[in-house]
Scaffold this active site. Structure first.
Site, PDB file in Angstrom:
ATOM      1  N   PRO A   1       0.827  -1.202   0.000  1.00  0.00           N
ATOM      2  CA  PRO A   1       0.000   0.000   0.000  1.00  0.00           C
ATOM      3  C   PRO A   1       0.863   1.254   0.000  1.00  0.00           C
ATOM      4  O   PRO A   1       1.662   1.471   0.906  1.00  0.00           O
ATOM      5  CB  PRO A   1      -0.795  -0.105   1.299  1.00  0.00           C
ATOM      6  N   GLU A   2       0.717   2.061  -1.039  1.00  0.00           N
ATOM      7  CA  GLU A   2       1.410   3.352  -1.114  1.00  0.00           C
ATOM      8  C   GLU A   2       0.327   4.436  -1.036  1.00  0.00           C
ATOM      9  O   GLU A   2      -0.827   4.116  -0.748  1.00  0.00           O
ATOM     10  CB  GLU A   2       2.231   3.416  -2.408  1.00  0.00           C
TER      11      GLU A   2
END
Length: 275
Positions: free
Chosen positions: A2-3
């Site tokens: 997850p960015e």
DNA sequence: CGTGTTGCCTGGGTGC
DNA sequence: TGCACCCAGGCAACAC
């Protein structure tokens, strides 16, 4: 992984579901993920608190609660957040379980257990060093081309690891760093100090564009994530280089190369991206 | 202080 | 089939 776009998508999907809900019970299936305060205090303070608002800073998700408390969650590599209605099955890797007043739950699941959770007063958030030293967000007024170019010129080393440095610009991880460089046509190992003014400008625009595209597509990499409406990310269909080793470059057809830069798998087109 | 390296952590893939 | 090994990578902690 997850960015920024994935965390923002999760924030948007969860906001309606948890805002104004009261946390009735907190189950710590893996207490060591709680980094502040002690697991016991974490549980005691959270129990009975109402969630007022959902925020995000870089890759940190912020649950603003009653009494100026903030629950901070960083998903790291494999963290996932699910809103599960009463009676529905829980994820095999659920580590922390928040139960609301009618038995709906917010579940923090994490295969590799690298995620981190904190609970503190809003004015104490500086204690989280990653938040304290975080650089400006893409797509905001604070993130200007002049700032970006200036910081790049002063840094030694290759450009790719600098894009991953959250104190320079927040929210990029390995996927969006590779994608930014691909869109800008810059080799990941090019020395940052040697970037021309024009390259800095193009890279600045590319960072903003790939982040905007990622958000618009609902993120890329949380393949297991589902919100209450069953929505999931679409951006993996639009990646230029990441995860496309040996597949043809969408611009010139050259097979995408994969190398290791600063210990990270790095994807690029050897024809479009030159040093 | 800037830069580079290591450890954390587990499931899945690979080679023998 | 079993086993050793390696890889994924964000970030803190550490060495220099």
């Amino acid at each position: 992984m997850p960015e920024l776009p994935e965390v923002e998508t999760i924030r948007r999907h969860l906001a309606d579901k948890v805002t104004e809900r009261v946390i009735k019970e907190v189950d710590l299936l893996l207490p060591r993920l709680i980094k502040w305060p002690s697991p016991g205090e974490f549980q005691a303070i959270l129990t009975g608190k109402r969630i007022k608002k959902l925020g995000r800073r870089g890759k940190y998700l912020l649950f603003y609660l009653e009494d100026d408390f903030v629950l901070v969650i960083h998903l790291r590599m494999t963290g996932r957040l699910y809103f599960i209605q009463a009676g529905a099955e829980r994820d095999k890797y659920t580590r922390i379980l928040f139960t609301f007043d009618n038995q709906d739950t917010l579940q923090y699941a994490d295969t590799r257990t690298l995620g981190t959770l904190y609970l503190m007063k809003e004015r104490e958030l500086w204690r989280i060093s990653g938040l304290q030293h975080m650089g400006p967000e893409p797509l905001t007024a604070e993130f200007t081309e002049a700032y970006f170019s200036d910081r790049l010129k002063k840094r030694q080393g290759k450009i790719k690891p600098l894009l991953l440095d959250q104190t320079l610009v927040s929210g990029l991880g390995n996927i969006y760093a590779d994608e930014s460089l691909a869109l800008a046509g810059i080799h990941p190992e090019k020395s940052a100090a040697q970037l021309s003014e024009r390259e800095c400008k193009v890279l600045y625009a590319a960072v903003n564009q790939v982040i905007a595209e990622g958000i618009a597509d609902g993120g890329t990499s949380f393949r297991d994530y589902r919100d209450g409406n069953g929505q999931r990310g679409e951006h993996q269909k639009h990646l230029r280089v990441y995860g496309r080793h040996n597949e043809p470059c969408c611009v010139c057809g050259t097979p995408i190369s994969k190398i290791v830069v600063a210990g990270r798998g790095t994807h690029y087109c050897s024809r479009c991206q030159i040093k």
